[in-house]
Design a protein around this motif. Sequence first.
Motif, PDB file in Angstrom:
ATOM      1  N   GLY A   1       2.821   2.109   2.686  1.00 44.36           N
ATOM      2  CA  GLY A   1       2.978   1.431   3.973  1.00 44.36           C
ATOM      3  C   GLY A   1       4.134   0.447   4.004  1.00 44.36           C
ATOM      4  N   GLU A   2       4.841   0.328   2.879  1.00 43.93           N
ATOM      5  CA  GLU A   2       5.967  -0.615   2.771  1.00 43.93           C
ATOM      6  C   GLU A   2       5.557  -1.989   3.255  1.00 43.93           C
ATOM      7  OE1 GLU A   2       9.540   1.008   4.431  1.00 43.93           O
ATOM      8  OE2 GLU A   2       9.203   2.945   3.508  1.00 43.93           O
ATOM      9  N   CYS A   3       4.456  -2.483   2.710  1.00 43.96           N
ATOM     10  CA  CYS A   3       3.947  -3.792   3.100  1.00 43.96           C
ATOM     11  C   CYS A   3       3.380  -4.484   1.862  1.00 43.96           C
ATOM     12  CB  CYS A   3       2.868  -3.646   4.176  1.00 43.96           C
ATOM     13  SG  CYS A   3       1.453  -2.682   3.602  1.00 43.96           S
ATOM     14  N   GLY A   4       2.908  -5.686   2.054  1.00 42.84           N
ATOM     15  CA  GLY A   4       2.307  -6.403   0.944  1.00 42.84           C
ATOM     16  C   GLY A   4       0.865  -5.945   0.724  1.00 42.84           C
ATOM     17  N   VAL A   5       0.334  -6.188  -0.458  1.00 40.14           N
ATOM     18  CA  VAL A   5      -1.048  -5.762  -0.725  1.00 40.14           C
ATOM     19  C   VAL A   5      -2.042  -6.468   0.199  1.00 40.14           C
ATOM     20  CG1 VAL A   5      -0.762  -4.986  -3.121  1.00 40.14           C
ATOM     21  CG2 VAL A   5      -1.199  -7.395  -2.662  1.00 40.14           C
ATOM     22  N   ASP A   6      -1.689  -7.665   0.661  1.00 45.93           N
ATOM     23  CA  ASP A   6      -2.607  -8.392   1.547  1.00 45.93           C
ATOM     24  C   ASP A   6      -2.737  -7.715   2.910  1.00 45.93           C
ATOM     25  OD1 ASP A   6      -2.959 -10.160  -0.440  1.00 45.93           O
ATOM     26  OD2 ASP A   6      -1.534 -11.649   0.325  1.00 45.93           O
ATOM     27  N   ASP A   7      -1.777  -6.870   3.253  1.00 44.64           N
ATOM     28  CA  ASP A   7      -1.838  -6.179   4.555  1.00 44.64           C
ATOM     29  C   ASP A   7      -2.668  -4.898   4.507  1.00 44.64           C
ATOM     30  OD1 ASP A   7      -0.181  -8.067   5.704  1.00 44.64           O
ATOM     31  OD2 ASP A   7       1.611  -7.034   4.965  1.00 44.64           O
ATOM     32  N   VAL A   8      -3.113  -4.524   3.306  1.00 47.05           N
ATOM     33  CA  VAL A   8      -3.905  -3.290   3.177  1.00 47.05           C
ATOM     34  C   VAL A   8      -5.376  -3.636   3.416  1.00 47.05           C
ATOM     35  CG1 VAL A   8      -4.628  -1.458   1.582  1.00 47.05           C
ATOM     36  CG2 VAL A   8      -2.263  -2.307   1.521  1.00 47.05           C
ATOM     37  N   PRO A   9      -6.044  -2.882   4.291  1.00 46.38           N
ATOM     38  CA  PRO A   9      -7.438  -3.234   4.608  1.00 46.38           C
ATOM     39  C   PRO A   9      -8.425  -2.802   3.524  1.00 46.38           C
ATOM     40  CG  PRO A   9      -6.840  -1.250   5.766  1.00 46.38           C
ATOM     41  CD  PRO A   9      -5.614  -1.682   5.019  1.00 46.38           C
ATOM     42  N   ALA A  10      -9.686  -3.119   3.755  1.00 47.35           N
ATOM     43  CA  ALA A  10     -10.751  -2.721   2.826  1.00 47.35           C
ATOM     44  C   ALA A  10     -10.934  -1.203   2.875  1.00 47.35           C
ATOM     45  CB  ALA A  10     -12.053  -3.417   3.229  1.00 47.35           C
ATOM     46  N   SER A  11     -11.632  -0.672   1.867  1.00 43.64           N
ATOM     47  CA  SER A  11     -11.713   0.782   1.696  1.00 43.64           C
ATOM     48  C   SER A  11     -12.197   1.521   2.946  1.00 43.64           C
ATOM     49  CB  SER A  11     -12.608   1.119   0.506  1.00 43.64           C
ATOM     50  OG  SER A  11     -13.898   0.612   0.705  1.00 43.64           O
ATOM     51  N   GLY A  12     -13.140   0.933   3.677  1.00 39.82           N
ATOM     52  CA  GLY A  12     -13.716   1.607   4.839  1.00 39.82           C
ATOM     53  C   GLY A  12     -12.716   1.815   5.961  1.00 39.82           C
ATOM     54  N   GLU A  13     -11.589   1.114   5.925  1.00 40.23           N
ATOM     55  CA  GLU A  13     -10.623   1.220   7.034  1.00 40.23           C
ATOM     56  C   GLU A  13      -9.316   1.902   6.642  1.00 40.23           C
ATOM     57  OE1 GLU A  13     -10.180  -2.827   8.621  1.00 40.23           O
ATOM     58  OE2 GLU A  13     -12.237  -3.107   7.930  1.00 40.23           O
ATOM     59  N   VAL A  14      -9.251   2.409   5.412  1.00 38.89           N
ATOM     60  CA  VAL A  14      -7.944   2.904   4.948  1.00 38.89           C
ATOM     61  C   VAL A  14      -7.465   4.159   5.685  1.00 38.89           C
ATOM     62  CG1 VAL A  14      -7.999   1.858   2.646  1.00 38.89           C
ATOM     63  CG2 VAL A  14      -9.033   4.110   2.984  1.00 38.89           C
ATOM     64  N   VAL A  15      -8.394   4.985   6.148  1.00 38.96           N
ATOM     65  CA  VAL A  15      -7.987   6.237   6.799  1.00 38.96           C
ATOM     66  C   VAL A  15      -7.186   5.937   8.071  1.00 38.96           C
ATOM     67  CG1 VAL A  15      -8.873   8.254   8.046  1.00 38.96           C
ATOM     68  CG2 VAL A  15      -9.793   7.684   5.793  1.00 38.96           C
ATOM     69  N   GLU A  16      -7.780   5.147   8.967  1.00 38.44           N
ATOM     70  CA  GLU A  16      -7.080   4.856  10.231  1.00 38.44           C
ATOM     71  C   GLU A  16      -5.826   4.042   9.975  1.00 38.44           C
ATOM     72  OE1 GLU A  16      -7.744   6.545  12.856  1.00 38.44           O
ATOM     73  OE2 GLU A  16      -9.430   7.405  11.752  1.00 38.44           O
ATOM     74  N   TRP A  17      -5.910   3.137   9.014  1.00 37.83           N
ATOM     75  CA  TRP A  17      -4.744   2.305   8.685  1.00 37.83           C
ATOM     76  C   TRP A  17      -3.581   3.199   8.224  1.00 37.83           C
ATOM     77  CZ3 TRP A  17      -1.912   1.542   4.197  1.00 37.83           C
ATOM     78  CH2 TRP A  17      -1.040   0.454   4.192  1.00 37.83           C
ATOM     79  N   ALA A  18      -3.883   4.151   7.328  1.00 39.47           N
ATOM     80  CA  ALA A  18      -2.813   5.017   6.798  1.00 39.47           C
ATOM     81  C   ALA A  18      -2.168   5.816   7.933  1.00 39.47           C
ATOM     82  CB  ALA A  18      -3.370   5.961   5.733  1.00 39.47           C
ATOM     83  N   LEU A  19      -2.987   6.277   8.877  1.00 36.46           N
ATOM     84  CA  LEU A  19      -2.446   7.081   9.977  1.00 36.46           C
ATOM     85  C   LEU A  19      -1.656   6.238  10.976  1.00 36.46           C
ATOM     86  CD1 LEU A  19      -5.591   9.340  10.564  1.00 36.46           C
ATOM     87  CD2 LEU A  19      -3.366  10.073   9.659  1.00 36.46           C
ATOM     88  N   SER A  20      -1.881   4.937  10.938  1.00 41.15           N
ATOM     89  CA  SER A  20      -1.208   4.067  11.915  1.00 41.15           C
ATOM     90  C   SER A  20       0.058   3.426  11.334  1.00 41.15           C
ATOM     91  CB  SER A  20      -2.170   2.973  12.377  1.00 41.15           C
ATOM     92  OG  SER A  20      -2.379   2.069  11.304  1.00 41.15           O
ATOM     93  N   ARG A  21       0.433   3.761  10.112  1.00 40.58           N
ATOM     94  CA  ARG A  21       1.639   3.152   9.543  1.00 40.58           C
ATOM     95  C   ARG A  21       2.900   3.765  10.150  1.00 40.58           C
ATOM     96  NH1 ARG A  21       0.779  -1.420   8.331  1.00 40.58           N
ATOM     97  NH2 ARG A  21       2.775  -1.509   7.270  1.00 40.58           N
ATOM     98  N   PRO A  22       3.892   2.939  10.428  1.00 39.85           N
ATOM     99  CA  PRO A  22       5.147   3.481  10.979  1.00 39.85           C
ATOM    100  C   PRO A  22       5.905   4.332   9.957  1.00 39.85           C
ATOM    101  CG  PRO A  22       5.304   1.095  10.613  1.00 39.85           C
ATOM    102  CD  PRO A  22       3.911   1.494  10.271  1.00 39.85           C
ATOM    103  N   THR A  23       6.728   5.222  10.472  1.00 46.93           N
ATOM    104  CA  THR A  23       7.628   5.994   9.598  1.00 46.93           C
ATOM    105  C   THR A  23       8.881   6.315  10.396  1.00 46.93           C
ATOM    106  OG1 THR A  23       7.870   7.978   8.245  1.00 46.93           O
ATOM    107  CG2 THR A  23       6.561   8.236  10.231  1.00 46.93           C
ATOM    108  N   ALA A  24       9.964   6.536   9.720  1.00 43.37           N
ATOM    109  CA  ALA A  24      11.279   6.843  10.302  1.00 43.37           C
ATOM    110  C   ALA A  24      11.321   6.881  11.836  1.00 43.37           C
ATOM    111  CB  ALA A  24      11.778   8.166   9.732  1.00 43.37           C
ATOM    112  N   GLY A  25      11.515   5.753  12.467  1.00 42.85           N
ATOM    113  CA  GLY A  25      11.695   5.699  13.918  1.00 42.85           C
ATOM    114  C   GLY A  25      10.426   5.921  14.719  1.00 42.85           C
ATOM    115  N   ARG A  26       9.275   5.950  14.077  1.00 47.19           N
ATOM    116  CA  ARG A  26       8.015   6.166  14.811  1.00 47.19           C
ATOM    117  C   ARG A  26       7.048   5.041  14.485  1.00 47.19           C
ATOM    118  NH1 ARG A  26       6.620  10.036  17.478  1.00 47.19           N
ATOM    119  NH2 ARG A  26       4.572   9.096  17.256  1.00 47.19           N
TER     120      ARG A  26
END
Length: 506
Positions: free
Chosen positions: A382-407
């Motif tokens: 996610g190109e972020c700090g470890v503090d920005d990563v959520p708890a295990s139960g939320e990682v799926v939606e978090w991973a899908l919501s990370r930005p990538t090349a112009g999106r």
Amino acid sequence: MRLASIAVLGGGPGGLYAARLLKKSHPDAVVTVYEQGVPDQTFGFGVGLASRTQRNLRQADEASLNAIVEQSHPHEMSMKVGDSQVRLAHGELLAIGRATLLSVLQRFAREAGVELRFGERVTVADVDADLIVAADGINSVTRTELADEFGPHIAQGEGLYLWCGTDFALESAVFTPVTTEHGTFVAHAYPYADDRSTFLIETDERTWQRAGFDVSTEATPASESDQVSLDYLQAAFSETLQGHRLIGNRTKWTTFRTIRCDSWHTRNIVLLGDAAHTAHYSIGSGTKLAMEDAIVLDRALLEHDDLESAFDTYEAERRPAVDHLQAIAERSMVWWDNFPERLAMPVEQLMIAYMTRAGKVSLERFAESASGLVTAGLAAYGECGVDDVPASGEVVEWALSRPTAGRSDRLADADLRDADGTALVEIADRPWSAAMRRLIAQPPAASTVWLTGADDRESTLDRLDVGEALRRRTGAVVVVDVPEEFRADAAAGAVSERVDLVSFTS
Ligand SMILES: Cc1cc2nc3c(=O)[nH]c(=O)nc-3n(C[C@H](O)[C@H](O)[C@H](O)COP(=O)(O)OP(=O)(O)OC[C@H]3O[C@@H](n4cnc5c(N)ncnc54)[C@H](O)[C@@H]3O)c2cc1C
């Protein structure tokens, strides 16, 4: 069922374990194991035994399992790429020397009253018994001689591997690549005794040829080890080996063969273990499958009054489990074949890709069991700090919501599907099939490749695997259609760089 005589062809783990269980269930029967080799001169080094295997073996025969565990070596798992290493605490991994495992199983077979006959290479025509258990391994003569009845299918893997060992115990299991002037070699190494570790080393065909190993493999007689390769690899892996040597035991490069059979039985003959099916070593399950076959065969023979019904029950019960593991193993094999392409990934992220490679471990479950490691891997993704990563139960939606090349997230816009420059490709074959290998070798010339296909989970995982190969080779944006219910697989795919964008289908 009453059986007066049982012949077991092959004294590997499957044959020996089956012989003990069968003798205990049929105390009046004469049970004989025919083994072509002699004791203590086995091929191979250590084999891993996963925790679930231990549970099944404990239920079937606690005494032999206790003896196996007693002689096993527990270890943790790690991955090391260059100077970066991650370690995964895992309380349940055990490895045991193949020779030690066999001597334990020989002792328990003898104790039950089984006759062990070593140095006898036999075929079904040589034995006369009510029941013949063909546990004669991956090169089964029984399967070959009766091919019309068993209907074997053999799929050859692409990568090459070599099985050797060393004379010290590594601190933990380690997956580690080394790149030489010829290409990349990857070691899967793990300790299996206080003074021994297995080293299983893989490479691709081009690297193998460039290093001259096609020549040394060809020149190595069946009874010897390819010393040219061992010397080369000993130098290449000198850091991991800490100055120790690589030891061969009829060690030479080979490719893995996945065996399947239309039927596992004919007349009074039944196939068991590697003779019936194999599963790539990277999931460490071949021994387990062979011993679990023995458990189910023994039970089926007790339940039924005729061989045909018992064999049908054996196959009906074992096939789904074997098919499932073979699917996981084939996916794992392909993942390892392409391993060198992922070396630019931070090692924590690579470990996530490894754990989720076959669809068996979900991102969420891995995050729960190894939160520190997964958080670091997700932060790298996610190109972020470890503090920005959520708890295990939320990682799926978090991973899908990370930005990538112009999106702003990982979800594809529907109109991209029909845009100029998008190639829509239906994936209807397994990633390791000839058709998919052709597609990957000659990908469509497009700026976006959108993969579509059936909506079951295996097909979805296939698209993600093909997607990874295409995005690495083409640099195109790869979009994969993923049914809504497999959001977790989409997230694991994004984090593992198998896909750029996903499109959810309902
Ligand atoms: C590189 C590598 C690594 C592996 N690592 C693991 C691991 O970590 N964990 C794991 O669970 N599995 C592992 N396996 C798989 C495992 O070794 C096999 O799946 C397992 O040994 C199968 O047991 P088996 O009894 O069916 O066959 P085998 O162990 O192959 O035994 C067959 C026996 O039959 C004998 N035989 C063959 N033909 C005849 C004949 N005509 N007459 C008499 N005897 C005969 C052979 O000498 C042999 O002893 C690995 C395999 C490979 C190749």
